[in-house]
Structure formats: structure tokens, C-alpha cells
Design a protein around this motif. Structure first.
Motif, PDB file in Angstrom:
ATOM      1  N   LYS A 123      -1.210   1.798  11.092  1.00 12.18           N
ATOM      2  CA  LYS A 123      -1.408   2.332   9.740  1.00 12.18           C
ATOM      3  C   LYS A 123      -2.768   1.891   9.195  1.00 12.18           C
ATOM      4  N   LEU A 124      -3.069   0.613   9.425  1.00 11.35           N
ATOM      5  CA  LEU A 124      -4.357   0.089   8.967  1.00 11.35           C
ATOM      6  C   LEU A 124      -5.506   0.824   9.652  1.00 11.35           C
ATOM      7  N   LYS A 125      -5.350   1.095  10.938  1.00 10.13           N
ATOM      8  CA  LYS A 125      -6.389   1.825  11.664  1.00 10.13           C
ATOM      9  C   LYS A 125      -6.598   3.219  11.055  1.00 10.13           C
ATOM     10  N   ARG A 137     -19.580  -8.603   5.470  1.00 12.57           N
ATOM     11  CA  ARG A 137     -18.311  -7.893   5.274  1.00 12.57           C
ATOM     12  C   ARG A 137     -17.744  -7.494   6.636  1.00 12.57           C
ATOM     13  N   ARG A 138     -16.518  -7.952   6.942  1.00 15.44           N
ATOM     14  CA  ARG A 138     -15.843  -7.563   8.192  1.00 15.44           C
ATOM     15  C   ARG A 138     -14.715  -6.581   7.868  1.00 15.44           C
ATOM     16  N   LYS A 139     -14.329  -5.802   8.869  1.00 11.04           N
ATOM     17  CA  LYS A 139     -13.280  -4.796   8.632  1.00 11.04           C
ATOM     18  C   LYS A 139     -11.957  -5.475   8.292  1.00 11.04           C
ATOM     19  N   VAL A 140     -11.473  -6.278   9.236  1.00 14.44           N
ATOM     20  CA  VAL A 140     -10.184  -6.949   9.026  1.00 14.44           C
ATOM     21  C   VAL A 140     -10.356  -8.434   9.347  1.00 14.44           C
ATOM     22  N   VAL A 141      -9.972  -9.265   8.396  1.00 14.52           N
ATOM     23  CA  VAL A 141      -9.930 -10.702   8.654  1.00 14.52           C
ATOM     24  C   VAL A 141      -8.459 -11.108   8.648  1.00 14.52           C
ATOM     25  N   ILE A 142      -8.112 -11.953   9.614  1.00 12.73           N
ATOM     26  CA  ILE A 142      -6.726 -12.399   9.763  1.00 12.73           C
ATOM     27  C   ILE A 142      -6.710 -13.908   9.603  1.00 12.73           C
ATOM     28  N   GLU A 187     -16.520 -11.770   3.621  1.00 10.63           N
ATOM     29  CA  GLU A 187     -15.805 -10.684   2.957  1.00 10.63           C
ATOM     30  C   GLU A 187     -15.051  -9.853   3.987  1.00 10.63           C
ATOM     31  N   ALA A 188     -13.962  -9.231   3.544  1.00  5.35           N
ATOM     32  CA  ALA A 188     -13.155  -8.394   4.446  1.00  5.35           C
ATOM     33  C   ALA A 188     -12.732  -7.140   3.699  1.00  5.35           C
ATOM     34  N   ASP A 189     -12.760  -6.012   4.401  1.00  3.35           N
ATOM     35  CA  ASP A 189     -12.193  -4.802   3.801  1.00  3.35           C
ATOM     36  C   ASP A 189     -10.693  -5.015   3.598  1.00  3.35           C
ATOM     37  N   TRP A 190     -10.075  -5.654   4.603  1.00  6.50           N
ATOM     38  CA  TRP A 190      -8.634  -5.896   4.572  1.00  6.50           C
ATOM     39  C   TRP A 190      -8.359  -7.302   5.072  1.00  6.50           C
ATOM     40  N   LEU A 191      -7.357  -7.943   4.478  1.00  5.16           N
ATOM     41  CA  LEU A 191      -6.984  -9.290   4.892  1.00  5.16           C
ATOM     42  C   LEU A 191      -5.521  -9.297   5.327  1.00  5.16           C
ATOM     43  N   VAL A 207       1.644 -14.159  15.433  1.00  4.50           N
ATOM     44  CA  VAL A 207       1.522 -12.953  14.607  1.00  4.50           C
ATOM     45  C   VAL A 207       0.056 -12.571  14.398  1.00  4.50           C
ATOM     46  N   GLY A 208      -0.759 -13.549  14.027  1.00  3.18           N
ATOM     47  CA  GLY A 208      -2.177 -13.266  13.800  1.00  3.18           C
ATOM     48  C   GLY A 208      -2.868 -12.792  15.073  1.00  3.18           C
ATOM     49  N   LEU A 209      -2.544 -13.432  16.195  1.00  2.15           N
ATOM     50  CA  LEU A 209      -3.155 -13.041  17.475  1.00  2.15           C
ATOM     51  C   LEU A 209      -2.734 -11.632  17.869  1.00  2.15           C
ATOM     52  N   ALA A 210      -1.447 -11.324  17.705  1.00  4.17           N
ATOM     53  CA  ALA A 210      -0.961  -9.982  18.068  1.00  4.17           C
ATOM     54  C   ALA A 210      -1.642  -8.924  17.205  1.00  4.17           C
ATOM     55  N   ALA A 211      -1.797  -9.212  15.914  1.00  2.00           N
ATOM     56  CA  ALA A 211      -2.439  -8.245  15.013  1.00  2.00           C
ATOM     57  C   ALA A 211      -3.882  -7.995  15.445  1.00  2.00           C
ATOM     58  N   ALA A 212      -4.607  -9.070  15.751  1.00  2.00           N
ATOM     59  CA  ALA A 212      -6.024  -8.932  16.123  1.00  2.00           C
ATOM     60  C   ALA A 212      -6.171  -8.127  17.410  1.00  2.00           C
ATOM     61  N   ILE A 213      -5.309  -8.410  18.378  1.00  2.00           N
ATOM     62  CA  ILE A 213      -5.382  -7.691  19.661  1.00  2.00           C
ATOM     63  C   ILE A 213      -5.083  -6.211  19.437  1.00  2.00           C
ATOM     64  N   ASP A 214      -4.041  -5.935  18.653  1.00  5.42           N
ATOM     65  CA  ASP A 214      -3.648  -4.551  18.397  1.00  5.42           C
ATOM     66  C   ASP A 214      -4.816  -3.773  17.783  1.00  5.42           C
ATOM     67  N   LEU A 215      -5.454  -4.368  16.778  1.00  4.80           N
ATOM     68  CA  LEU A 215      -6.568  -3.682  16.105  1.00  4.80           C
ATOM     69  C   LEU A 215      -7.765  -3.543  17.040  1.00  4.80           C
ATOM     70  N   ALA A 216      -8.137  -4.654  17.688  1.00  6.87           N
ATOM     71  CA  ALA A 216      -9.373  -4.655  18.481  1.00  6.87           C
ATOM     72  C   ALA A 216      -9.282  -3.713  19.667  1.00  6.87           C
ATOM     73  N   GLN A 217      -8.108  -3.625  20.281  1.00  6.65           N
ATOM     74  CA  GLN A 217      -8.039  -2.745  21.457  1.00  6.65           C
ATOM     75  C   GLN A 217      -8.060  -1.273  21.042  1.00  6.65           C
ATOM     76  N   GLN A 218      -7.962  -1.029  19.734  1.00  7.24           N
ATOM     77  CA  GLN A 218      -8.136   0.338  19.225  1.00  7.24           C
ATOM     78  C   GLN A 218      -9.467   0.486  18.487  1.00  7.24           C
ATOM     79  N   GLY A 219     -10.361  -0.495  18.710  1.00  5.71           N
ATOM     80  CA  GLY A 219     -11.727  -0.368  18.197  1.00  5.71           C
ATOM     81  C   GLY A 219     -11.942  -0.834  16.776  1.00  5.71           C
TER      82      GLY A 219
END
Lengths: 537, 68
Positions: free
Chosen positions: A338-340, A25-30, A179-183, A36-48
């Protein structure tokens, strides 16, 4: 010669998840490693927040595709730590020319407002845009951030559950369940995710075809945007010439509806068209040719439980006005904080419904603007063409007609005017451009102090102008104060104070204004913060 | 400013004659184009969107179109 879009940037590599005894199970799968997908991943990951991107390919986009990146997405990229390479590589332009028939009818200058770190627009091939985002992913990985791109990983099936999403992922070494908590579905206009979930995508199909060609040439065309209505080399249709980095020129030629796409794409048919446009003496080489039709449509809702749609998968617009990738990056800007907060347990899941609300407003604004451009560029009736041609004829002689010429409007970020996250504007004497719901206008802070937007973002912030404010903690969030003097005549005073002498702004993590007052009130700030994270109606 | 639908032309007969004279000798296509330019010029002169919307409404709800 290996072009960047021919090199696998994220080749398939076996993941430990494929060898786990039970699905991991991963937190967020994109889904989708596009802009768009790359920007989302960077935004989330740089906030942990852990982010795993799955892409069925292993390379950046083929051909230039999206080429105009507007100021607001560049500001978002600054927050994501990769704005500078884009701007360094990109071509900046302010001048444009409009042609009608065999004559130039007028030229224009975008005249961007002073005091912004970023230009109104840069032209940059999508493959460079993606390459720099992938580089940022690699840098984050080197710093130990929880981010991963899995190439050649195609999602074949999706199961939605109340507390997670299950994915069947096909790889060159067989399939596995993840599995993902959020997709986040950032898998483009033809979104397989949307199809697998049986979701709607309604709107208007424009019956037209456009040939786009990337042409490499050493020509003395200036760095300007040239647009032709009904040119002699493409009678009854339109054409666009736009400069990209590396001596690559983007040419769009309208072809009409009733054509043979495969036939039109052949070099023996494309080259004579380009020679007619550029002149026989210009030497050029074709780098990429494609034919597209387009549609303006969107999903009814961008959130479906634990599946969030972003970018072209959620909304598709005509290419006029550069609103595809630009609005997709703005989707992720709105979504990720918001997701964070939801993942961190600070906010309830309902906060994600405001993503749907706010970005649907953005999508509708973009669809409206690009449909209007399309109606001007490709008139659908005799009378529509008569008025279009009348506007162009008048524009040659009279300034009043030039604002009516619509070859694509500048892509500007939308203001979330009626968002449930906004507090009532208690400072109407301050400029409307900074009212609650607005993206913060940038401002030059003067004498080497840099720009305002570099100090905002990723967290809620209290901005105090010409007054004192105190940091506070509320609902599990710690708010810092940025206190700045805004003397008369400064950018800050012009953009944030207007007739007010002082102001306190509550700024969201996506650099949008949540609330504003004429001074500091702890009670009002606490209430506005709770409202901005969906805790107070 | 509300749309003025009462008589307002300085000299109605002269204006009507000028309007027809402007179309003298023009083909249907040239006349259509002239009319379109004229509408745009007059619309810009009026400027106010609400007034223009009223004018469009007044034009749309009179004449044979109304029956269809």
C-alpha cells in the motif's frame, strides 16, 4: 565463544546524511531493526522503495525471545526471499504432550494439511530470524537495492508535518536531523515513538510473571511441545518445554505475581527449579534467563498521518500462541504494498487507512485468542480454576474435552472479512477459505510444478482456473494472468473451486484474495482492482 | 434447537436422587469439581452454541444472583 547475539551485525558507520548541509529527506524511515522493521525494509527495498532502518543498538536480539514462527509468516518470508534459511535451520514439530499434575493426560498431533510448501510451525530463536533478515538486507545492498541499516542511531525527537516527518537522530558522533516522507515505527512494545507522539496504548495487564530460560543440553527429549498444568516441580503454576535448534531448549515457568524478579533470575534460584523439572541426572547449561510479565493491548489507530505503527509498538499480546513476531510480519505484509502504491502515485493516501482497518482486525483476533489462552493457563478465580481442572481431568479419558484445553492456539492468519478493499463474493459455491479477504491457501501444483504461492505476490495478479483470462492495465497497474488447470481432486480444485467448475481470482500483492468470479469479466476485474487500491467505494 | 424449559426428564425424582447420590460423601471441593465435569459433559452432549447460550442466560437470570 561469541554467540550470534553478541556480535555487532550492523555496527555504527557515519552516514553521508550526517554531513549534509540541510536535512536529507528519505522515502521511508523505519525505527527498529527487529523482525518487523527488517521485514518492512526488505519488502519495500526489493520493490524499489528507499528504506532506511534506524536502531539504537547494533546487534540482533539477546536471547531466544520469539521462538515459534507460523506458516503464514514463513510464506511471507518466501516472498521476501529469505524463507528457506529459516526453514532449513528451524526445528519442525507436530507432536505435543499435555501434563496435569504428575501425569500425562493426552498427546496430540497437529496433523498439518498436505500440499503446502511450508510447515505449520518452526521453532527458531529470534536472533537467527533477525540474522537471516540482516543477511537478506546485505544481499539486496549488493544488488544495489535502496536499503540501509544504521546501528547505534537513536531517535530522540520526532516532528510530524503534513508532508513529512522530521527525526532527531543521536549517534556516537553526535546528532543530526533526518527527514522521511513516511515513518514506520517498529520499535517494540515500549515504543519510544508512541511515547514521543503522546499516543495511547490501552488494554489488559495480566498479573503474572514467567521465567524463561534457554538451556543447552544433550538430552533425549523428543522434538515435541510439552506443556504442564500444575506440575509437581512448579506447584499451582504451569510450565512449557520446547526444542530450538543447536540443542537449545526453551523452558517457560510460571512464577505467579508476588515475586522478587531479580532474586528469581539468579542462577542459584533458577538451577534448582530446572533440576526439579528435568531430573537431577540431566546435564545442562543456562544460556539466557529472563522474567516477563505481559499485557494484551493495542493502539486505537495504527496510522497517525505519516507515521505508521507495526508489530508490538501497535499491539501487544501474551506469548501463548506465538502471535507477536508472527502478527508483526503480517502487518508489514499488509502495509508495504500500500505504501509503495501511495509513494508511486498510483493510490491516494487514504489507502493507508485500510492498513489500519485490516490489521486492527488482525490484532483484535490475536488479543482475543491469547487472552483466552491466558485465562485457561492462569485461572483468575476459584471457579475458573475448578472448570480448568475439570477440563484437564476429563481430557485424560474423553476426546470431547481436548479441544477445550487451551495452552495456546495455533497462530493462523486472519481474513479481512469486511475490508473496504474487498469486492462482494460472487462465488459462494467455492470454498469459504478462499473468500475475498482471505490469505490465499497454498497448493501443490503437482508433478514438479512447485507451489501456488511462489507464483503470487508483490503485484496484483489474475488467477484463472479452468478458464481463459486476458492481462489488463488499469489505474496505472499492469496485471498478469496466471492460468492453471485445476483438475478434480487437485489441491487447487479443493481450495479454490469447490463446487464451481471454473474461477477467476484477483489476488493482492500480499497474497490475499480481493475478489472472485466464475469466469473472466474485464469490467468486473477493473472495478475490483480500483476498489482494492481504494479508488472506488 | 431452542432450549427446552418445559418438563423433559423421564423420571424427575429418580434423576434428583441420582444427582444427590453422586455427591454423597464428597468434600465441597470434590463436589465443585464433579459439578464442573458434569456441566462440561452435558454441554458437549448438547453441542449447539446457541442452545447453550440460552441455557446460560436462563441460569443467570434466575435465583438470588438476579437480585444482585
Amino acid at each position: 565463544m561469541n554467540k550470534i547475539f553478541e556480535v555487532p551485525l550492523y555496527p555504527y558507520a557515519r552516514s553521508e546524511d550526517q554531513d549534509a548541509a540541510a536535512p536529507v529527506r528519505r522515502k521511508v524511515v523505519i525505527i527498529g531493526a527487529g523482525p518487523v522493521g527488517l521485514a518492512a525494509a526488505i519488502d519495500l527495498a526489493q520493490q524499489g522503495i528507499e528504506a532506511v532502518i534506524l536502531d539504537d543498538n547494533d546487534k540482533v536480539s539477546f536471547g531466544s525471545r520469539a521462538i515459534c514462527f507460523a506458516k503464514r509468516p514463513l510464506e511471507i518470508l518466501d516472498r521476501l526471499g529469505c524463507g528457506q534459511p529459516m526453514v532449513d535451520k528451524g526445528v519442525q514439530w507436530n507432536l505435543g504432550k499435555v501434563f496435569f499434575g504428575d501425569r500425562k493426560v493426552y498427546d496430540f498431533n497437529l496433523l498439518p494439511e498436505e500440499g503446502h510448501k511450508r510447515p505449520a510451525f518452526i521453532n527458531l530463536q529470534q536472533y537467527y530470524f533477525e540474522e537471516y533478515l540482516v543477511q537478506r538486507v546485505r544481499d539486496l545492498q549488493a544488488e544495489g537495492a535502496p536499503i540501509e541499516i544504521r546501528g547505534k542511531s537513536k531517535v530522540e525527537a520526532i516532528g510530524t508535518h503534513p508532508d513529512h516527518v522530521a527525526l532527531e537522530v543521536e549517534t556516537p558522533e553526535g546528532s543530526y536531523t533526518l527527514e522521511a516522507d513516511w515513518l514506520i515505527a517498529a520499535d517494540g512494545a515500549g515504543s519510544p515513538t508512541r511515547r514521543m507522539l503522546g499516543l495511547d496504548f490501552v488494554g489488559r495487564v495480566f498479573e503474572d510473571n514467567f521465567l524463561i530460560a534457554d538451556v543447552v543440553m544433550d538430552a533425549e527429549f523428543p522434538t515435541e511441545r510439552w506443556f504442564w498444568f500444575d506440575p509437581p516441580f512448579n506447584k499451582g503454576q504451569s510450565a512449557l518445554l520446547h526444542k530450538q535448534p543447536d540443542g537449545v531448549w526453551r523452558i517457560d515457568l510460571q512464577l505467579g505475581w508476588d515475586i522478587d524478579k531479580e532474586e528469581e533470575k539468579k542462577p542459584e534460584n533458577v538451577i534448582p527449579r530446572l533440576k526439579a523439572m528435568l531430573g537431577d541426572e540431566v546435564q545442562f547449561e543456562l544460556e539466557w534467563v529472563s522474567i516477563y510479565t505481559f499485557q494484551c493491548r493495542r493502539m486505537e489507530k495504527f496510522r497517525h498521518g505519516r507515521v505508521l505503527f507495526a508489530g508490538d509498538s501497535a499491539h501487544q499480546v501474551s506469548p501463548f500462541g506465538a502471535r507477536g513476531a508472527n502478527s508483526g510480519v503480517q502487518d508489514t505484509d499488509n502495509l508495504c504494498w500500500k505504501l509503495k502504491l501511495v509513494i508511486d502515485g498510483v493510490a491516494d493516501e487514504d489507502l493507508l487507512d485500510s492498513y489500519d482497518y485490516e490489521r486492527v482486525v488482525g490484532a483484535d483476533e490475536n488479543i482475543l485468542n491469547s487472552s483466552r489462552s491466558t485465562d485457561f493457563i492462569t485461572p483468575k478465580s476459584d471457579i475458573s480454576r475448578i472448570f480448568r481442572d475439570a477440563v484437564l481431568d476429563l481430557s485424560e479419558h474423553h476426546a470431547f474435552a481436548r479441544p477445550l484445553v487451551n495452552s495456546g492456539r495455533l497462530s493462523l492468519p486472519c481474513t479481512y472479512d469486511y475490508s473496504p478493499l474487498n469486492s462482494t463474493d460472487t462465488l459462494p459455491e467455492a470454498p469459504a477459505r478462499a473468500r475475498p479477504g482471505s490469505p490465499c491457501p497454498d497448493a501443490d501444483l503437482g508433478t514438479g510444478s512447485g507451489y501456488l504461492l511462489d507464483q503470487l505476490g508483490d503485484r496484483f495478479t489474475i488467477l484463472a482456473l479452468n478458464c481463459v483470462a486476458a492481462p489488463l492495465s488499469e489505474a496505472g497497474l499492469d496485471l498478469d494472468v496466471i492460468s492453471i488447470a485445476a483438475p478434480p481432486g487437485s489441491d487447487l480444485a479443493a481450495r479454490y473451486l469447490g463446487l464451481a467448475e471454473s474461477a477467476v481470482y484477483l489476488i493482492r500483492p500480499d497474497q490475499h484474495v480481493a475478489a472472485r468470479w466464475d469466469g473472466y469479466s474485464e469490467t468486473a476485474l477493473r472495478a475490483a482492482l480500483r476498489r482494492a487500491i481504494g479508488k472506488e467505494q | 434447537m431452542p432450549l427446552n424449559l418445559s418438563a423433559n426428564l423421564g423420571n424427575a425424582d429418580n434423576f434428583y436422587a441420582d444427582l444427590l447420590a453422586a455427591h454423597d460423601g464428597l468434600s465441597k471441593a470434590q463436589s465443585d469439581a464433579l459439578n464442573a465435569r458434569l456441566i462440561l459433559i452435558l454441554a458437549n452432549h448438547i453441542g449447539d452454541n446457541d442452545t447453550l447460550r440460552e441455557a446460560l442466560q436462563a441460569a443467570a437470570t434466575t435465583g438470588a444472583i438476579d437480585a444482585g
